[in-house]
Design a protein around this motif. Structure first.
Motif, PDB file in Angstrom:
ATOM      1  N   VAL A  55      87.744 -35.072  24.300  1.00 19.77           N
ATOM      2  CA  VAL A  55      88.517 -35.301  23.082  1.00 19.77           C
ATOM      3  C   VAL A  55      87.782 -36.278  22.172  1.00 19.77           C
ATOM      4  CG1 VAL A  55      90.771 -34.783  24.096  1.00 19.77           C
ATOM      5  CG2 VAL A  55      89.933 -37.133  24.105  1.00 19.77           C
ATOM      6  N   THR A  56      88.027 -36.115  20.898  1.00 21.87           N
ATOM      7  CA  THR A  56      87.565 -37.036  19.869  1.00 21.87           C
ATOM      8  C   THR A  56      88.789 -37.498  19.092  1.00 21.87           C
ATOM      9  OG1 THR A  56      87.218 -35.242  18.293  1.00 21.87           O
ATOM     10  CG2 THR A  56      85.317 -35.878  19.654  1.00 21.87           C
ATOM     11  N   SER A  57      88.576 -38.427  18.204  1.00 21.80           N
ATOM     12  CA  SER A  57      89.702 -38.995  17.464  1.00 21.80           C
ATOM     13  C   SER A  57      90.423 -37.979  16.586  1.00 21.80           C
ATOM     14  CB  SER A  57      89.223 -40.165  16.607  1.00 21.80           C
ATOM     15  OG  SER A  57      88.218 -39.716  15.717  1.00 21.80           O
ATOM     16  N   ASP A  58      89.786 -36.878  16.246  1.00 22.41           N
ATOM     17  CA  ASP A  58      90.459 -35.900  15.388  1.00 22.41           C
ATOM     18  C   ASP A  58      91.342 -34.925  16.159  1.00 22.41           C
ATOM     19  OD1 ASP A  58      88.334 -34.560  16.515  1.00 22.41           O
ATOM     20  OD2 ASP A  58      87.625 -33.667  14.663  1.00 22.41           O
ATOM     21  N   VAL A  59      91.384 -35.042  17.484  1.00 18.76           N
ATOM     22  CA  VAL A  59      92.291 -34.214  18.281  1.00 18.76           C
ATOM     23  C   VAL A  59      93.701 -34.780  18.114  1.00 18.76           C
ATOM     24  CG1 VAL A  59      92.939 -33.511  20.616  1.00 18.76           C
ATOM     25  CG2 VAL A  59      90.541 -33.531  19.943  1.00 18.76           C
ATOM     26  N   THR A  60      94.564 -33.973  17.548  1.00 20.73           N
ATOM     27  CA  THR A  60      95.931 -34.436  17.307  1.00 20.73           C
ATOM     28  C   THR A  60      96.892 -34.019  18.412  1.00 20.73           C
ATOM     29  OG1 THR A  60      96.379 -32.504  15.939  1.00 20.73           O
ATOM     30  CG2 THR A  60      95.641 -34.502  14.802  1.00 20.73           C
ATOM     31  N   ASP A  61      96.590 -32.933  19.093  1.00 22.86           N
ATOM     32  CA  ASP A  61      97.486 -32.411  20.124  1.00 22.86           C
ATOM     33  C   ASP A  61      96.802 -32.500  21.487  1.00 22.86           C
ATOM     34  OD1 ASP A  61      99.229 -31.033  21.769  1.00 22.86           O
ATOM     35  OD2 ASP A  61      99.435 -29.320  20.413  1.00 22.86           O
ATOM     36  N   LEU A  62      97.018 -33.618  22.172  1.00 19.23           N
ATOM     37  CA  LEU A  62      96.395 -33.815  23.478  1.00 19.23           C
ATOM     38  C   LEU A  62      96.941 -32.849  24.520  1.00 19.23           C
ATOM     39  CD1 LEU A  62      96.122 -37.689  23.555  1.00 19.23           C
ATOM     40  CD2 LEU A  62      94.249 -36.052  23.447  1.00 19.23           C
ATOM     41  N   ASP A  63      98.166 -32.394  24.349  1.00 21.23           N
ATOM     42  CA  ASP A  63      98.704 -31.406  25.281  1.00 21.23           C
ATOM     43  C   ASP A  63      97.885 -30.123  25.211  1.00 21.23           C
ATOM     44  OD1 ASP A  63     100.747 -30.469  27.203  1.00 21.23           O
ATOM     45  OD2 ASP A  63     101.206 -29.064  25.572  1.00 21.23           O
ATOM     46  N   ALA A  64      97.613 -29.665  24.003  1.00 19.13           N
ATOM     47  CA  ALA A  64      96.847 -28.428  23.837  1.00 19.13           C
ATOM     48  C   ALA A  64      95.389 -28.604  24.246  1.00 19.13           C
ATOM     49  CB  ALA A  64      96.924 -27.956  22.387  1.00 19.13           C
ATOM     50  N   ALA A  65      94.845 -29.784  24.050  1.00 20.97           N
ATOM     51  CA  ALA A  65      93.431 -30.015  24.347  1.00 20.97           C
ATOM     52  C   ALA A  65      93.172 -30.364  25.804  1.00 20.97           C
ATOM     53  CB  ALA A  65      92.900 -31.142  23.458  1.00 20.97           C
ATOM     54  N   VAL A  66      94.166 -30.950  26.465  1.00 18.71           N
ATOM     55  CA  VAL A  66      93.941 -31.469  27.819  1.00 18.71           C
ATOM     56  C   VAL A  66      94.948 -30.909  28.824  1.00 18.71           C
ATOM     57  CG1 VAL A  66      93.802 -33.563  29.239  1.00 18.71           C
ATOM     58  CG2 VAL A  66      92.972 -33.610  26.873  1.00 18.71           C
ATOM     59  N   SER A  67      96.205 -31.191  28.617  1.00 14.51           N
ATOM     60  CA  SER A  67      97.225 -30.880  29.625  1.00 14.51           C
ATOM     61  C   SER A  67      97.405 -29.386  29.861  1.00 14.51           C
ATOM     62  CB  SER A  67      98.565 -31.506  29.235  1.00 14.51           C
ATOM     63  OG  SER A  67      98.436 -32.915  29.158  1.00 14.51           O
ATOM     64  N   ALA A  68      97.517 -28.614  28.797  1.00 13.32           N
ATOM     65  CA  ALA A  68      97.737 -27.172  28.964  1.00 13.32           C
ATOM     66  C   ALA A  68      96.556 -26.482  29.644  1.00 13.32           C
ATOM     67  CB  ALA A  68      98.064 -26.522  27.624  1.00 13.32           C
ATOM     68  N   PRO A  69      95.305 -26.739  29.208  1.00 13.96           N
ATOM     69  CA  PRO A  69      94.195 -26.095  29.907  1.00 13.96           C
ATOM     70  C   PRO A  69      94.094 -26.522  31.377  1.00 13.96           C
ATOM     71  CG  PRO A  69      93.441 -27.010  27.824  1.00 13.96           C
ATOM     72  CD  PRO A  69      94.846 -27.468  28.028  1.00 13.96           C
ATOM     73  N   TRP A  70      94.380 -27.784  31.642  1.00 14.80           N
ATOM     74  CA  TRP A  70      94.321 -28.263  33.021  1.00 14.80           C
ATOM     75  C   TRP A  70      95.392 -27.572  33.867  1.00 14.80           C
ATOM     76  CZ3 TRP A  70      95.845 -33.791  34.911  1.00 14.80           C
ATOM     77  CH2 TRP A  70      95.401 -33.981  36.217  1.00 14.80           C
ATOM     78  N   ALA A  71      96.590 -27.422  33.338  1.00 10.17           N
ATOM     79  CA  ALA A  71      97.657 -26.712  34.067  1.00 10.17           C
ATOM     80  C   ALA A  71      97.257 -25.264  34.322  1.00 10.17           C
ATOM     81  CB  ALA A  71      98.964 -26.789  33.282  1.00 10.17           C
ATOM     82  N   ASP A  72      96.667 -24.632  33.315  1.00 11.68           N
ATOM     83  CA  ASP A  72      96.200 -23.251  33.485  1.00 11.68           C
ATOM     84  C   ASP A  72      95.142 -23.160  34.581  1.00 11.68           C
ATOM     85  OD1 ASP A  72      97.881 -22.470  31.422  1.00 11.68           O
ATOM     86  OD2 ASP A  72      96.261 -22.346  29.926  1.00 11.68           O
ATOM     87  N   LEU A  73      94.235 -24.127  34.626  1.00 13.85           N
ATOM     88  CA  LEU A  73      93.189 -24.122  35.652  1.00 13.85           C
ATOM     89  C   LEU A  73      93.767 -24.334  37.046  1.00 13.85           C
ATOM     90  CD1 LEU A  73      90.454 -26.090  33.736  1.00 13.85           C
ATOM     91  CD2 LEU A  73      90.295 -23.722  34.522  1.00 13.85           C
ATOM     92  N   ARG A  74      94.765 -25.197  37.162  1.00 15.10           N
ATOM     93  CA  ARG A  74      95.402 -25.401  38.474  1.00 15.10           C
ATOM     94  C   ARG A  74      96.105 -24.132  38.919  1.00 15.10           C
ATOM     95  NH1 ARG A  74      97.556 -31.230  36.806  1.00 15.10           N
ATOM     96  NH2 ARG A  74      98.805 -29.838  35.599  1.00 15.10           N
TER      97      ARG A  74
END
Length: 124
Positions: A34-53
């Motif tokens: 992530v960089t500072s311009d990422v506004t939706d951490l769920d879409a950038a981090v949490s959702a992909p991680w859940a999909d991978l699990r």
């Protein structure tokens, strides 16, 4: 994370279908960035991680086999305070427990790197 004896954990990044399949089937974890311009951490981090699990479980692996380490990449001109703010946002908005902050644009030498680290750690 599901650790194997005498195994060095391998975390991989990537969002292409093949990269995601490789992470789910073989890697020990995911490296979202992530960089500072990422506004939706769920879409950038949490959702992909859940999909991978979920994909790991579908591949016959324990869902917890896929850990995550969030890479925070400050942009040129940003400060340690900016990085610290992003780390705090990630801690509040995601389940990721480990963060790597790239100091490339925050420090020119060892002393400034140590100062940046102190500021980032002190902000948490």
């Amino acid at each position: 994370m599901h650790a194997r004896p005498h195994h060095v954990p391998v975390y991989l990044g990537g969002f292409s279908p093949r990269a995601r399949r490789r992470i789910a089937e073989r890697a020990d974890g995911f490296l979202p960035v992530v960089t500072s311009d990422v506004t939706d951490l769920d879409a950038a981090v949490s959702a992909p991680w859940a999909d991978l699990r979920a994909a790991a479980a579908e591949a016959g692996r324990p869902a917890d086999a896929i850990g995550a380490v969030l890479r925070v990449n400050p942009k040129p001109g940003e400060t340690a305070a900016d990085a610290a703010a992003l780390v705090r946002r990630a801690a509040a908005d995601t389940d990721v427990e480990h963060t790597f902050v790239d100091l490339m644009y925050l420090a020119d030498d060892t002393d400034s790197a140590l100062e940046a680290v102190e500021e980032i750690l002190g902000a948490g």
